[in-house]
Design a protein around this motif. Structure first.
Motif, mmCIF file in Angstrom:
data_model
loop_
_atom_site.group_PDB
_atom_site.id
_atom_site.type_symbol
_atom_site.label_atom_id
_atom_site.label_comp_id
_atom_site.label_asym_id
_atom_site.label_seq_id
_atom_site.Cartn_x
_atom_site.Cartn_y
_atom_site.Cartn_z
ATOM 1 N N PRO A 22 11.270 -11.742 4.810
ATOM 2 C CA PRO A 22 10.262 -10.696 4.563
ATOM 3 C C PRO A 22 9.420 -10.935 3.333
ATOM 4 N N THR A 23 9.782 -11.908 2.477
ATOM 5 C CA THR A 23 9.033 -12.115 1.233
ATOM 6 C C THR A 23 8.307 -13.439 1.200
ATOM 7 N N THR A 24 8.305 -14.183 2.310
ATOM 8 C CA THR A 24 7.759 -15.539 2.292
ATOM 9 C C THR A 24 6.276 -15.566 1.950
ATOM 10 N N ALA A 25 5.513 -14.645 2.507
ATOM 11 C CA ALA A 25 4.063 -14.665 2.320
ATOM 12 C C ALA A 25 3.605 -13.840 1.122
ATOM 13 N N LEU A 26 4.532 -13.386 0.269
ATOM 14 C CA LEU A 26 4.196 -12.497 -0.838
ATOM 15 C C LEU A 26 4.327 -13.229 -2.161
ATOM 16 N N GLY A 51 19.726 1.906 16.133
ATOM 17 C CA GLY A 51 20.669 1.503 15.108
ATOM 18 C C GLY A 51 20.300 0.254 14.353
ATOM 19 N N LEU A 52 19.289 -0.480 14.817
ATOM 20 C CA LEU A 52 18.925 -1.753 14.198
ATOM 21 C C LEU A 52 17.445 -1.749 13.868
ATOM 22 N N ALA A 53 17.105 -2.268 12.700
ATOM 23 C CA ALA A 53 15.704 -2.395 12.289
ATOM 24 C C ALA A 53 15.411 -3.854 11.986
ATOM 25 N N MET A 54 14.279 -4.350 12.497
ATOM 26 C CA MET A 54 13.854 -5.726 12.246
ATOM 27 C C MET A 54 12.653 -5.703 11.313
ATOM 28 N N ILE A 55 12.714 -6.503 10.253
ATOM 29 C CA ILE A 55 11.583 -6.692 9.345
ATOM 30 C C ILE A 55 11.161 -8.141 9.494
ATOM 31 N N PHE A 56 9.971 -8.357 10.038
ATOM 32 C CA PHE A 56 9.535 -9.711 10.355
ATOM 33 C C PHE A 56 8.850 -10.369 9.164
ATOM 34 N N GLN A 57 8.690 -11.678 9.285
ATOM 35 C CA GLN A 57 8.151 -12.471 8.185
ATOM 36 C C GLN A 57 6.701 -12.124 7.878
ATOM 37 N N GLY A 72 18.683 -21.794 4.853
ATOM 38 C CA GLY A 72 18.619 -23.103 5.497
ATOM 39 C C GLY A 72 17.181 -23.544 5.614
ATOM 40 N N GLU A 73 16.995 -24.826 5.916
ATOM 41 C CA GLU A 73 15.656 -25.353 6.102
ATOM 42 C C GLU A 73 14.996 -24.741 7.335
ATOM 43 N N SER A 74 13.689 -24.880 7.408
ATOM 44 C CA SER A 74 12.972 -24.438 8.601
ATOM 45 C C SER A 74 13.491 -25.208 9.815
ATOM 46 N N GLY A 75 13.757 -24.489 10.900
ATOM 47 C CA GLY A 75 14.280 -25.107 12.101
ATOM 48 C C GLY A 75 15.786 -25.162 12.177
ATOM 49 N N SER A 76 16.459 -24.554 11.208
ATOM 50 C CA SER A 76 17.922 -24.593 11.229
ATOM 51 C C SER A 76 18.524 -23.571 12.171
ATOM 52 N N GLY A 77 17.730 -22.651 12.713
ATOM 53 C CA GLY A 77 18.230 -21.680 13.685
ATOM 54 C C GLY A 77 18.434 -20.288 13.136
ATOM 55 N N LYS A 78 17.958 -20.019 11.918
ATOM 56 C CA LYS A 78 18.173 -18.708 11.295
ATOM 57 C C LYS A 78 17.500 -17.601 12.087
ATOM 58 N N SER A 79 16.192 -17.757 12.356
ATOM 59 C CA SER A 79 15.452 -16.698 13.047
ATOM 60 C C SER A 79 15.922 -16.530 14.483
ATOM 61 N N LEU A 80 16.276 -17.626 15.158
ATOM 62 C CA LEU A 80 16.760 -17.511 16.527
ATOM 63 C C LEU A 80 18.097 -16.779 16.575
ATOM 64 N N THR A 81 18.921 -16.959 15.560
ATOM 65 C CA THR A 81 20.171 -16.204 15.489
ATOM 66 C C THR A 81 19.883 -14.713 15.382
ATOM 67 N N ALA A 82 18.924 -14.362 14.516
ATOM 68 C CA ALA A 82 18.569 -12.951 14.357
ATOM 69 C C ALA A 82 17.984 -12.384 15.640
ATOM 70 N N LEU A 83 17.115 -13.142 16.315
ATOM 71 C CA LEU A 83 16.510 -12.664 17.556
ATOM 72 C C LEU A 83 17.542 -12.512 18.661
ATOM 73 N N ALA A 84 18.549 -13.391 18.672
ATOM 74 C CA ALA A 84 19.613 -13.266 19.668
ATOM 75 C C ALA A 84 20.423 -11.997 19.427
ATOM 76 N N ILE A 85 20.676 -11.666 18.169
ATOM 77 C CA ILE A 85 21.405 -10.438 17.853
ATOM 78 C C ILE A 85 20.614 -9.220 18.298
ATOM 79 N N ALA A 86 19.292 -9.261 18.068
ATOM 80 C CA ALA A 86 18.437 -8.125 18.406
ATOM 81 C C ALA A 86 17.985 -8.135 19.858
ATOM 82 N N ASP A 87 18.439 -9.114 20.661
ATOM 83 C CA ASP A 87 18.078 -9.207 22.074
ATOM 84 C C ASP A 87 16.570 -9.356 22.256
ATOM 85 N N LEU A 88 15.961 -10.226 21.447
ATOM 86 C CA LEU A 88 14.513 -10.426 21.479
ATOM 87 C C LEU A 88 14.125 -11.866 21.804
ATOM 88 N N LEU A 89 15.062 -12.654 22.272
ATOM 89 C CA LEU A 89 14.724 -14.025 22.622
ATOM 90 C C LEU A 89 13.855 -14.063 23.875
#
Length: 618
Positions: free
Chosen positions: A469-473, A381-387, A331-348
């Motif tokens: 994980p590959t945006t800046a590469l 049980g969960l691993a996060m790989i950030f941008q 999805g485009e930037s701001g569509s809520g992708k990263s916030l969905t992931a952070l909510a799953i990982a309890d990192l909001l």
């Protein structure tokens, strides 16, 4: 001709070093060489003015004032440094703790710091010196307590910058306790400015301590420091000014030395910190076996309060992952992708409000767990790989420390065992074990991202969330990272949620694709249907916007026309309606549900795009 800046700095550094060295020499040698003369009364030389025998004159007992000023160097400096170090220690711990405690405790600590800052430090020191009792110990303790609020505010401000970093979020994912977060991830990253502030504060503490002694609240006879000597010479200032001025000049000289030292250290730090200008054994994941779902999310909502109102960047998201499955979220930037992931990982953020009907990770319902149980479950049980691996890795820690702290914290592994596992994890991501001794700034972007993946492998996760994980590469490293994730998935059966805005990469790398727009899932389909079988106009527009080497270079690249909806004022109908070329009147009135087209394809659209040859994107 003006002196070059670098030469002026070098001259200031040499002058400061000479001044600091003289203070150290006087503090060490003064009491040994002139200590006896400083305490030896001479009734025949009482209250004499400056002379060859007594350059600064004598006091009311005939003792040599030069010897007493030199001898007072050691207690004056030691007491001032003790006061500032105690105040810095208490203030830094108080302020830095705001980065690792819960929201309620953070508000209480912030309110306490603001309350303490409302009182002038010098008045607080004088009041406490009276309360604690006149004397060196009471004066030092009073100055230490008075200095706590200033250091606390500075540490609070610096820690607020660390609190939002990816590497602290990654450490929270590992489930590290608060004291480890504080000592390992907060304090090392704010130590530099705090050290510089402490250096300059030493001069202020020296002046304040001398002032307390001058008022009779500090060092008491027969002991003495520069402040007391200044008091004793004050009565003679109109007759013999030098006996009164000599201790004052010593105070000024020492305070100026500490101020210059702080300036020189700050300049040196700014010059040497360029970053601020910028076949292995199989791993068994900790996840459900067989056909059990690794991740099950139903009706996930996220609300974020803002000064202009509450926004809902995630609205009713539902998704699931099976063991060994790679699912793309695009999805485009701001569509809520990263916030969905952070909510799953309890990192909001603490102020975010999350609601869901179901959120099960690795077969466990997170809502039924205590906070401690939830943290441990997610950490193991969960691993996060950030941008951005440059911010996700702690710049102050070596790679070995960042890889081993999770297994040492959660599995009680020894240092030797943890290092062996870390070397094996690096080997798993095609990096040499020698990098364990490196710091993040010594690695390339691709190496840092591989280290992030290795850190996730240390806990043998059943679920890997890769947030762009590959945006800046570059393209070559992108292929290496995606290939590595595929190998890990095959070797461990871990599920991978791959978040990206690159729909071409997702279509090639993933098995299923979830298309997200304005906080909702608008289409879910197999990756092999993405180019030819997408039915939602938004998905078609994303596919059409992928650059094609055979396209006419004289024509502009295709884009998705229009702008995303205002999150503060969402429309009642389909969120894509203002940008949709096939919109109808119903689209503006009612949001379409996510319904099944077939067993593998779901769609939220009132007017799906038909699958035709013209719609196919090569």
């Amino acid at each position: 001709m003006p002196r070059p800046l670098g030469r002026r700095r070098s001259l200031m550094a040499r002058i400061t070093a000479a001044m600091l060295g003289s203070l150290v020499v006087l503090a060490l040698v003064g009491p040994l060489v002139r200590g006896e003369a400083a305490d030896l009364p001479d009734p025949s030389a009482v209250l004499q003015g400056p002379s060859v025998a007594h350059p600064f004159g004598t006091d009311n007992l005939g003792r040599d004032l030069l010897a007493r000023v030199l001898t007072a160097t050691r207690p004056s400096l030691l007491l001032a440094l003790t006061a500032v170090l105690l105040g810095a220690a208490g203030g830094v711990l108080l302020g830095a703790s705001t980065a690792v405690v819960g929201p309620r405790a953070r508000r209480l600590l912030a309110g306490l710091i603001n309350l303490l800052l409302a009182f002038p430090a010098l008045l607080v020191a004088m009041f406490l010196a009276v309360v604690f009792g006149a004397g060196a110990g009471g004066a030092v303790l009073a100055l230490a307590v008075a200095g706590v609020p200033g250091f606390a505010r500075l540490a609070q401000t610096l820690a607020a910058g660390v609190a939002g970093t990816d590497h602290l979020a990654a450490a929270r994912v590992l489930g590290l306790r608060r004291h480890r977060l504080l000592w390992r991830h907060v304090l090392p990253n704010i130590a530099e400015p705090l050290l510089l502030s402490t250096t300059t504060a030493a001069g202020t503490a020296l002046v304040a301590l001398s002032g307390l002694s001058f008022l009779g609240l500090g060092v008491q006879p027969p002991d003495y420091d520069w402040g007391q000597l200044l008091n004793q010479g004050l009565d003679r200032i109109y007759v013999e000014p030098l006996p009164a001025l000599a201790p004052g000049l010593a105070i000024l000289y020492a305070a100026l030395t500490f101020q210059l030292l702080g300036e020189v250290l700050a300049a040196g730090v700014a010059r040497r910190s360029p970053a601020r200008r910028t076949p292995a054994p199989r791993l068994s994941p900790s996840g459900p076996a067989g056909d059990g779902l690794v991740l099950q999310v139903e009706d996930l909502h996220v609300e974020l309060p803002t000064p202009d109102g509450v926004i809902r960047p995630v609205r009713g998201v539902s998704l699931s992952l099976r063991p060994g499955e790679i699912v793309g979220l695009v999805g485009e930037s701001g569509s809520g992708k990263s916030l969905t992931a952070l909510a799953i990982a309890d990192l909001l953020p603490d102020e975010a409000r999350v609601s869901r009907r179901t959120l099960r990770v690795l077969g466990a319902d997170l809502a039924a767990m205590t906070p401690g149980e939830r943290d441990h479950h997610l950490a193991t049980g969960l691993a996060m790989i950030f941008q951005n691996p440059a911010s996700a890795l702690n710049p102050s820690l070596r790679v070995a420390t960042q890889l081993t702290e999770s297994v040492r914290a959660h599995r009680g592994a020894s240092r030797t065992q943890a290092l062996a596992e870390a070397a094996n994890a690096l080997h798993r991501v095609a990096l040499p074990p020698a990098l364990l001794h490196s710091r993040p700034h010594q690695l390339s972007g691709g190496q840092r991202q591989r280290v992030m993946i290795a850190a996730g492998l240390m806990v043998r996760p059943g679920l890997i969330i890769a947030d762009e994980p590959t945006t800046a590469l570059d393209v070559t490293v992108q292929r290496q990272i995606t290939g590595l994730l595929s190998e890990i998935r095959q070797a461990t059966s871990a599920a991978v949620l791959f978040i990206s805005h690159d729909i071409a990469l997702v279509g090639e790398f993933c098995e299923r694709v979830l298309v997200m727009y304005a906080g909702t899932i608008v289409e879910a389909l197999p990756a092999d249907r993405l180019a030819t079988g997408a039915r939602h106009p938004y998905t078609r527009a994303l596919v059409a916007s992928v650059p094609d080497l055979g396209a006419d270079r004289d024509r502009p690249l295709p884009t998705v026309e229009g702008a995303p909806p205002d999150p503060l004022a969402p429309a009642p109908g389909c969120p894509f309606e203002p940008r949709c070329p096939s919109r109808r009147s119903r689209c503006a009135e009612q949001a379409p549900p996510l319904d099944d087209l077939d067993a593998a394809h779901r769609l939220a659209c009132w007017n799906p795009v038909p699958v035709t040859v013209e719609a196919v994107k090569p």
